[in-house]
Design an enzyme around this catalytic site. Structure first.
Site, PDB file in Angstrom:
ATOM      1  N   GLU A 124     109.573 -16.442   6.691  1.00 15.35           N
ATOM      2  CA  GLU A 124     109.258 -15.033   6.459  1.00 15.35           C
ATOM      3  C   GLU A 124     107.808 -14.701   6.787  1.00 15.35           C
ATOM      4  OE1 GLU A 124     112.997 -15.935   4.581  1.00 15.35           O
ATOM      5  OE2 GLU A 124     111.024 -16.918   4.440  1.00 15.35           O
ATOM      6  N   HIS A 184     118.371 -13.947  -5.320  1.00 15.51           N
ATOM      7  CA  HIS A 184     119.142 -13.063  -4.450  1.00 15.51           C
ATOM      8  C   HIS A 184     119.398 -11.692  -5.074  1.00 15.51           C
ATOM      9  CE1 HIS A 184     119.953 -16.961  -2.623  1.00 15.51           C
ATOM     10  NE2 HIS A 184     120.520 -16.367  -1.590  1.00 15.51           N
TER      11      HIS A 184
END
Length: 330
Positions: free
Chosen positions: A55, A124
């Protein structure tokens, strides 16, 4: 909503050759939630780029591309995966324009599926919006409907500023009317008439007794609470913030001045959350109109729980109605 974002991205790619998409598995797979499905086949691997699982590298590369005139749109697969890029976002992306006294622009969009309600595992289902809203230089937005998602993703891409586009993944499958042919409102209208701007809040249900302020996934919860309250004779006005930084509190303040009561709802923990900022600003601006303290409904001060317990963590219609009853009791 997922399909609306897909179509918004497609329109942005068609209209500007400098727009490109970047992210993990967004090409051939079409993303974990299939939001970018079919875009690589139509626009090629140079414009819909499958990246390594890194990321920080995704956002760092996007910053460089933006400085060279491109408009990169990054996808972070899940909310909890954004933190390896936190340094790039908060110390580089957010400060480039300020550091250069306006000479440099970094029109990067970072799409972040966030929030709970899908029964996912750890990392998540988080709502990290407050962590980024606290950083000056970033625009933080979150749509709550397919129509807003379609318009706002295009406005985010067109914005000259870096935008974190938080997508409530628990609402991806909810349906709604979308006008695909409507003209795109300016992202940042200069006047107070710009209700369709990227940085404008909106009243989504009129009411007279209590103002309920929400954003992203909890707008639907607030609307369901308003329907239930109406059956009992209580009228709730629901305001969708849509933008978390900058906060557009004009519609909120106008509503509270009419109702005298305010409840703020979000999935993130109540402690140190967006609701605290909204409550403080409402108290400052509407002190003599308030008939009760501003109340907040949100997640608990714990890490996000395992999937089988998330219904105990997330704001529910009953919890919102309980706060409404407490506000009316004063």
């Amino acid at each position: 909503m997922a399909r609306a974002i897909t179509l918004g991205l497609r329109r942005a790619l068609e209209q500007d050759p400098k727009v490109l998409l970047m992210g993990e598995d967004i090409g051939r797979l079409g993303g974990v939630f299939r939001v970018t499905d079919g875009l690589q086949a139509d626009f090629g691997e140079d414009r819909v780029v499958d990246t390594p699982l890194a990321e920080s590298g995704i956002v760092g590369t996007a910053i460089g591309l933006a400085l060279r005139g491109y408009r990169p749109v990054c996808e972070i697969q899940f909310d909890g995966f954004i933190f390896p890029a936190y340094d790039q976002i908060t110390t580089q992306l957010a400060k480039m324009r300020y550091r250069s006294r306006g000479r440099l622009q970094v029109p990067v969009v970072i799409r972040v599926p966030y929030g709970g309600g899908i029964g996912a595992v750890e990392h998540h289902s988080e709502d990290p919006t407050a962590l980024f809203a606290h950083t000056a230089g970033l625009r933080i937005v979150s749509p709550s409907s397919p129509a807003d998602a379609y318009t706002m993703i295009q406005q985010a891409v067109a914005s000259p500023d870096p935008v974190l586009f938080f997508e409530p993944k628990g609402r991806y499958w909810e349906k709604g009317e979308v006008d695909l042919d409507a003209a795109l409102p300016p992202a940042h209208p200069a006047d107070d008439e710009g209700a369709g701007g990227l940085d404008r809040a909106r009243v989504v249900r009129a009411g007279t007794d209590v103002t309920v302020v929400a954003y992203g996934p909890t707008v639907g919860t607030a609307l369901k609470a308003a329907e239930a309250a109406a059956r009992e004779g209580t009228s709730l006005e629901v305001v969708d913030l849509r933008t978390l930084s900058p906060l557009d509190l004009g519609p909120v303040l106008a509503s509270v001045r009419r109702t005298g009561r305010c409840v703020v709802v979000h999935e993130a923990p109540v402690a140190h959350g967006i609701g605290g900022e909204v409550a403080a600003r409402v108290a400052e601006e509407c002190f003599f109109h308030l008939e009760a303290p501003v109340l907040r409904v949100g997640g608990w001060a714990t890490p996000y729980p395992v999937a089988r317990l998330e219904h105990e963590y997330l704001p529910t219609t009953d919890r919102v109605l309980d706060a409404v009853d407490r506000a009316l009791a004063f």
